[in-house]
Scaffold this active site. Structure first.
Site, PDB file in Angstrom:
ATOM      1  N   THR A   1       0.708  -1.215  -0.061  1.00 40.47           N
ATOM      2  CA  THR A   1      -0.018   0.027   0.126  1.00 40.47           C
ATOM      3  C   THR A   1       0.842   1.332   0.076  1.00 40.47           C
ATOM      4  OG1 THR A   1      -1.999   1.053   1.090  1.00 40.47           O
ATOM      5  CG2 THR A   1      -0.306  -0.084   2.407  1.00 40.47           C
ATOM      6  N   ASN A   2       0.376   2.476   0.058  1.00 38.14           N
ATOM      7  CA  ASN A   2       1.137   3.668   0.221  1.00 38.14           C
ATOM      8  C   ASN A   2       0.545   4.504   1.566  1.00 38.14           C
ATOM      9  OD1 ASN A   2      -1.167   5.416  -0.566  1.00 38.14           O
ATOM     10  ND2 ASN A   2      -1.119   4.093  -2.250  1.00 38.14           N
ATOM     11  N   ARG A   3       1.092   5.512   1.623  1.00 36.76           N
ATOM     12  CA  ARG A   3       1.024   6.259   2.801  1.00 36.76           C
ATOM     13  C   ARG A   3      -0.156   7.248   2.870  1.00 36.76           C
ATOM     14  NH1 ARG A   3       6.320   9.106   4.083  1.00 36.76           N
ATOM     15  NH2 ARG A   3       5.169   9.828   5.810  1.00 36.76           N
ATOM     16  N   SER A   4      -0.918   7.147   1.773  1.00 33.76           N
ATOM     17  CA  SER A   4      -2.168   8.057   1.582  1.00 33.76           C
ATOM     18  C   SER A   4      -3.212   7.737   2.786  1.00 33.76           C
ATOM     19  CB  SER A   4      -2.860   8.083   0.330  1.00 33.76           C
ATOM     20  OG  SER A   4      -4.266   8.579   0.358  1.00 33.76           O
TER      21      SER A   4
ATOM     22  N   ALA B   1      -4.789   7.484  -3.849  1.00 32.75           N
ATOM     23  CA  ALA B   1      -3.341   7.143  -4.323  1.00 32.75           C
ATOM     24  C   ALA B   1      -3.556   5.697  -4.835  1.00 32.75           C
ATOM     25  CB  ALA B   1      -2.372   7.372  -3.135  1.00 32.75           C
TER      26      ALA B   1
END
Ligand code: CTP
Length: 400
Positions: free
Chosen positions: A203-206, A270
């Site tokens: 995943t990402n930090r959004s 994101a």
């Protein structure tokens, strides 16, 4: 979502109130039908029960709330009475509150729209006209009847205007502070989660905070908002339609079928650019050694949205960058056929992922750059919506 009390009194034209109800719902309103006892001689409660946002009400005393008139009146953004008989108009003019509808009209500070409908003889009576003049003098909106066919084969002044005129009048009163009323806005939020195995994801930090703020600000301006989200945050006020997704493919499946019906799409999510090929449907064990994760590209569905964009729709993308913010954002805007792109430099500690503040630039198709100062994500959302509202108004002018 604006709350409308739809009052229906005892006239033959009560059948038109059914379509008023339906069209108000389609325009994104929450409609509470309130009928007078005699209105039910013309039209069934069950029809409004089925079409309204909540069951219809009729009785001041036999209601789920202890005080239904104040409950409805205080909650309403507008009360419309259609049709309004000479009797109801007289009661409203004199402050009589002997049933739920008239009591609700007294128990509200919201705008009141009265749509008279009656036979010509009644319409022309001085008593009726004096009552309407008194209501108008107090700031009540009156939508005058039209001339045409009346009940019992009569013809003349007194016919209730068609439902679309009533709805247009309701929306124009409501839209004084709600420029997005009757508009559909789709917002995506959060980072997608692409499975590696049945328990692990990439995943990402959004955090989804900026997308949620946009959904909240759009709803406050009257839009019917659909929020497609990967995160589990408190649903913003006024956002009724929330779709939970995890992966880029699920987000695409949620967005694409409803995209054409939107006036505005804001792709704040994101979305992962790559996902693991063939994720395991079980948890991989440590003893198996470090997994080799092979990635494949996800489909960039913002490109599809740009290619399929209907006339009059506004499409907005986001560009999270750590370098060359302006050039990269402008390139994405052009490549994806966007109307605006919101660019943020996520290398700054006080802007971008996870924090409550953001510092963004908004670029438009003419290459004009709006540099917004560091501010809360809600303030950013409101500024973005000012651009959206202005663009929608200019598109409307081009289309009509
Ligand atoms: N987006 C999308 N589908 C994807 C990837 C991105 O719809 N598979 C959307 C995002 O929601 C965002 C915009 O495209 O509004 C920009 O995303 P970004 O990943 O920054 O753009 P890319 O074109 O993938 O560029 P790069 O990763 O090279 O910066």
């Amino acid at each position: 979502m604006p709350r409308v009390v739809l009052g229906v009194s005892a006239g033959v034209a009560a059948y038109k109130a059914v379509e008023v109800c339906r069209r108000l719902i389609d325009a994104g309103c929450f409609v509470s039908p309130v009928l007078t006892a005699d209105a039910t001689r013309f039209i069934g409660l069950a029809t409004f029960d089925a079409l309204g946002s909540e069951p219809s009400r009729i009785d001041l005393f036999d209601s789920p709330e202890p005080s239904p008139h104040t409950f409805l009146g205080q909650r309403a953004d507008l009360v419309v009475v259609a049709p309004a008989t000479a009797n109801v108009i007289a009661k409203l003019a004199h402050g009589v509150a002997d049933d739920l509808l008239t009591a609700t009209c007294l128990a509200t500070r919201a705008p009141l729209l009265v749509c008279p409908a009656m036979h010509t003889e009644m319409w022309e009576q001085q008593a009726v006209q004096a009552n309407l003049a008194a209501l108008r003098a107090r700031g009540v909106h009156v939508l005058d009847p039209e001339s045409g066919d009346l009940a019992s084969g009569d013809h003349g002044m007194g016919r209730l205007p068609e439902p679309q005129r009533i709805v247009k009048t309701v929306l124009s009163i409501l839209s004084e502070n709600r420029p997005l009323l009757g508009r559909r806005v789709l917002v995506t939020a959060g980072g997608t989660r692409e499975p590696i195995d049945s328990v692990r994801v990439i995943t990402n930090r959004s955090s989804g905070k900026q997308g949620y703020a946009i959904a909240q600000a759009a709803a406050a301006l009257g839009a019917a908002v659909t929020l497609v989200t990967t995160v589990d945050r408190a649903i913003p006020d006024g956002v009724a339609d929330v779709v939970r997704v995890e992966t880029a493919a699920q987000m695409q499946a949620a967005v694409m079928p409803i995209a054409a019906a939107q006036d505005v799409i804001v792709m704040a999510a994101a979305v992962a650019d790559f996902r693991p090929v063939d994720p395991l449907d079980r948890k991989s064990k440590k003893q198996e050694g470090p997994p080799e994760i092979v990635l494949e590209p996800t489909h960039d569905f913002l490109v599809d949205l740009g290619a399929l964009k209907p006339v009059g729709q506004i499409l907005i993308g986001f560009a999270a960058e750590t370098e060359a913010l302006h050039d990269n954002a402008l390139d994405k805007l052009r490549r994806k056929n966007l109307d605006f792109i919101v660019g943020n430099d996520v290398s700054q500690p006080d802007a971008g992922f996870e924090v409550d503040t953001n510092r963004v630039i908004i670029l438009d198709t003419a290459g004009v750059v709006h540099e917004l100062p560091l501010q809360t994500k809600l303030a950013v959302a409101r500024e973005l919506l000012v651009h959206i509202v202005t663009r929608l108004a200019s598109l409307d002018r081009q289309i009509t």
